[in-house]
Design a protein around this motif. Structure first.
Motif, PDB file in Angstrom:
ATOM      1  N   UNK A 113      59.772  -0.442 -13.368  1.00  0.00           N
ATOM      2  CA  UNK A 113      60.942   0.061 -12.833  1.00  0.00           C
ATOM      3  C   UNK A 113      61.126  -0.209 -11.445  1.00  0.00           C
ATOM      4  N   UNK A 114      60.164  -0.331 -10.552  1.00  0.00           N
ATOM      5  CA  UNK A 114      59.967  -0.760  -9.353  1.00  0.00           C
ATOM      6  C   UNK A 114      60.634  -2.250  -9.053  1.00  0.00           C
ATOM      7  N   UNK A 115      60.234  -2.946 -10.030  1.00  0.00           N
ATOM      8  CA  UNK A 115      60.772  -4.453 -10.074  1.00  0.00           C
ATOM      9  C   UNK A 115      62.088  -4.449 -10.561  1.00  0.00           C
ATOM     10  N   UNK A 116      62.486  -3.852 -11.647  1.00  0.00           N
ATOM     11  CA  UNK A 116      63.841  -3.891 -12.347  1.00  0.00           C
ATOM     12  C   UNK A 116      64.860  -3.183 -11.292  1.00  0.00           C
ATOM     13  N   UNK A 117      64.503  -2.212 -10.457  1.00  0.00           N
ATOM     14  CA  UNK A 117      65.591  -1.792  -9.467  1.00  0.00           C
ATOM     15  C   UNK A 117      65.548  -2.828  -8.595  1.00  0.00           C
ATOM     16  N   UNK A 118      65.004  -4.162  -8.341  1.00  0.00           N
ATOM     17  CA  UNK A 118      65.118  -5.000  -7.277  1.00  0.00           C
ATOM     18  C   UNK A 118      64.478  -4.500  -5.746  1.00  0.00           C
ATOM     19  N   UNK A 119      63.447  -3.559  -6.012  1.00  0.00           N
ATOM     20  CA  UNK A 119      62.910  -3.192  -4.936  1.00  0.00           C
ATOM     21  C   UNK A 119      61.925  -4.183  -4.482  1.00  0.00           C
ATOM     22  N   UNK A 120      61.616  -4.337  -3.233  1.00  0.00           N
ATOM     23  CA  UNK A 120      60.569  -5.025  -2.738  1.00  0.00           C
ATOM     24  C   UNK A 120      59.118  -5.526  -3.450  1.00  0.00           C
ATOM     25  N   UNK A 121      58.834  -6.731  -3.851  1.00  0.00           N
ATOM     26  CA  UNK A 121      57.790  -6.998  -4.497  1.00  0.00           C
ATOM     27  C   UNK A 121      57.117  -8.169  -3.693  1.00  0.00           C
ATOM     28  N   UNK A 122      55.799  -8.146  -3.775  1.00  0.00           N
ATOM     29  CA  UNK A 122      54.781  -8.954  -3.155  1.00  0.00           C
ATOM     30  C   UNK A 122      53.884  -9.605  -4.233  1.00  0.00           C
ATOM     31  N   UNK A 123      53.453 -10.882  -4.249  1.00  0.00           N
ATOM     32  CA  UNK A 123      52.394 -11.249  -4.906  1.00  0.00           C
ATOM     33  C   UNK A 123      51.686 -12.204  -4.219  1.00  0.00           C
ATOM     34  N   UNK A 124      50.504 -12.160  -4.658  1.00  0.00           N
ATOM     35  CA  UNK A 124      49.113 -12.931  -3.743  1.00  0.00           C
ATOM     36  C   UNK A 124      49.210 -14.326  -4.408  1.00  0.00           C
ATOM     37  N   UNK A 125      49.245 -15.345  -3.455  1.00  0.00           N
ATOM     38  CA  UNK A 125      48.870 -16.858  -3.975  1.00  0.00           C
ATOM     39  C   UNK A 125      47.710 -17.305  -2.982  1.00  0.00           C
ATOM     40  N   UNK A 126      47.586 -18.586  -2.999  1.00  0.00           N
ATOM     41  CA  UNK A 126      46.556 -19.144  -2.236  1.00  0.00           C
ATOM     42  C   UNK A 126      47.290 -20.401  -1.732  1.00  0.00           C
ATOM     43  N   UNK A 127      46.924 -20.785  -0.440  1.00  0.00           N
ATOM     44  CA  UNK A 127      47.475 -22.054   0.131  1.00  0.00           C
ATOM     45  C   UNK A 127      46.495 -23.051  -0.137  1.00  0.00           C
ATOM     46  N   UNK A 128      46.556 -24.292   0.090  1.00  0.00           N
ATOM     47  CA  UNK A 128      46.169 -25.543  -0.318  1.00  0.00           C
ATOM     48  C   UNK A 128      44.497 -25.552   0.127  1.00  0.00           C
ATOM     49  N   UNK A 129      44.104 -24.750   1.094  1.00  0.00           N
ATOM     50  CA  UNK A 129      42.660 -24.249   1.622  1.00  0.00           C
ATOM     51  C   UNK A 129      42.003 -23.197   0.830  1.00  0.00           C
ATOM     52  N   UNK A 130      42.975 -22.483  -0.185  1.00  0.00           N
ATOM     53  CA  UNK A 130      42.247 -21.485  -0.759  1.00  0.00           C
ATOM     54  C   UNK A 130      42.615 -20.119   0.158  1.00  0.00           C
ATOM     55  N   UNK A 131      43.148 -20.271   1.118  1.00  0.00           N
ATOM     56  CA  UNK A 131      43.674 -18.955   1.916  1.00  0.00           C
ATOM     57  C   UNK A 131      44.493 -18.171   1.057  1.00  0.00           C
ATOM     58  N   UNK A 132      44.054 -16.726   1.078  1.00  0.00           N
ATOM     59  CA  UNK A 132      44.918 -15.824   0.364  1.00  0.00           C
ATOM     60  C   UNK A 132      46.360 -15.731   1.142  1.00  0.00           C
ATOM     61  N   UNK A 133      47.505 -15.748   0.540  1.00  0.00           N
ATOM     62  CA  UNK A 133      48.749 -15.456   1.132  1.00  0.00           C
ATOM     63  C   UNK A 133      49.490 -14.636   0.553  1.00  0.00           C
ATOM     64  N   UNK A 134      50.576 -13.763   1.221  1.00  0.00           N
ATOM     65  CA  UNK A 134      51.458 -12.909   0.357  1.00  0.00           C
ATOM     66  C   UNK A 134      52.839 -13.572   0.424  1.00  0.00           C
ATOM     67  N   UNK A 135      53.306 -13.761  -0.803  1.00  0.00           N
ATOM     68  CA  UNK A 135      54.738 -14.204  -1.024  1.00  0.00           C
ATOM     69  C   UNK A 135      55.522 -13.274  -1.419  1.00  0.00           C
ATOM     70  N   UNK A 136      56.881 -13.309  -0.933  1.00  0.00           N
ATOM     71  CA  UNK A 136      57.928 -12.459  -1.574  1.00  0.00           C
ATOM     72  C   UNK A 136      58.283 -12.693  -2.917  1.00  0.00           C
ATOM     73  N   UNK A 137      57.979 -11.764  -3.860  1.00  0.00           N
ATOM     74  CA  UNK A 137      58.500 -12.209  -5.177  1.00  0.00           C
ATOM     75  C   UNK A 137      59.686 -10.919  -5.703  1.00  0.00           C
ATOM     76  N   UNK A 138      60.358 -10.509  -4.913  1.00  0.00           N
ATOM     77  CA  UNK A 138      61.300  -9.497  -5.093  1.00  0.00           C
ATOM     78  C   UNK A 138      62.359 -10.402  -6.045  1.00  0.00           C
TER      79      UNK A 138
END
Length: 159
Positions: A113-138
């Motif tokens: 319901x957090x996501x369904x209400x359009x509230x801010x969501x982040x996801x974890x991804x990795x860049x080309x070197x494998x470094x963890x980055x946070x991406x806006x997934x709202x």
């Protein structure tokens, strides 16, 4: 329909629920206001956290809780969530935290319901070197939970 309960019993039931439950809109408002002594906890596993989590949450899985929760000051107020209404992971986390001597509420509706209400969501991804980055997934608010055309952050359901 049976009316076996008295109005006083019903009032006690609903008052108890309000002491131990909160909702995504109230949690978001508390995060936005910088309410002190408040920790928002995602109780899901690593894969779920990486896939998407409520912005402002910290990640503490249930097996980690007995060691991590006591690092917070006495008097800290916790709010826990898991996947959604069909999951009791947040209820289990609430039990662990309360047994540790801390106040805790469960966010009803969970991440769903957090996501369904359009509230801010982040996801974890990795860049080309494998470094963890946070991406806006709202994502856009579900019209079944938020009136069409109204930003979720401005919703006041007069609850």
């Amino acid at each position: 329909m049976s009316s076996a309960q008295t109005p006083a019993q019903a009032a006690a039931h609903f008052a108890a629920r309000l002491r131990f439950e909160t909702d995504p809109g109230d949690v978001h408002a508390a995060l936005e206001s910088g309410q002190p002594g408040f920790v928002f906890v995602d109780t899901r596993g690593d894969e779920a956290w990486d896939q998407g989590h409520a912005r402002g949450a910290v990640h503490v899985t249930k097996p980690e809780m007995p060691n991590v929760i006591p690092t917070y000051p006495v008097g800290t107020q916790f709010v826990v969530y898991c996947w959604g209404p069909g999951c009791n992971g947040a209820t289990r986390a609430g039990l662990i935290i309360s047994e540790g001597g801390y106040a805790v509420k469960e966010m009803i509706g969970g991440f769903e319901y957090w996501a369904r209400e359009g509230l801010p969501v982040d996801r974890v991804a990795r860049d080309a070197t494998g470094v963890e980055i946070i991406v806006d997934a709202t994502r856009a608010a579900d019209p079944l939970t938020v009136p069409a055309g109204v930003p979720a952050q401005r919703i006041v359901c007069d609850c």
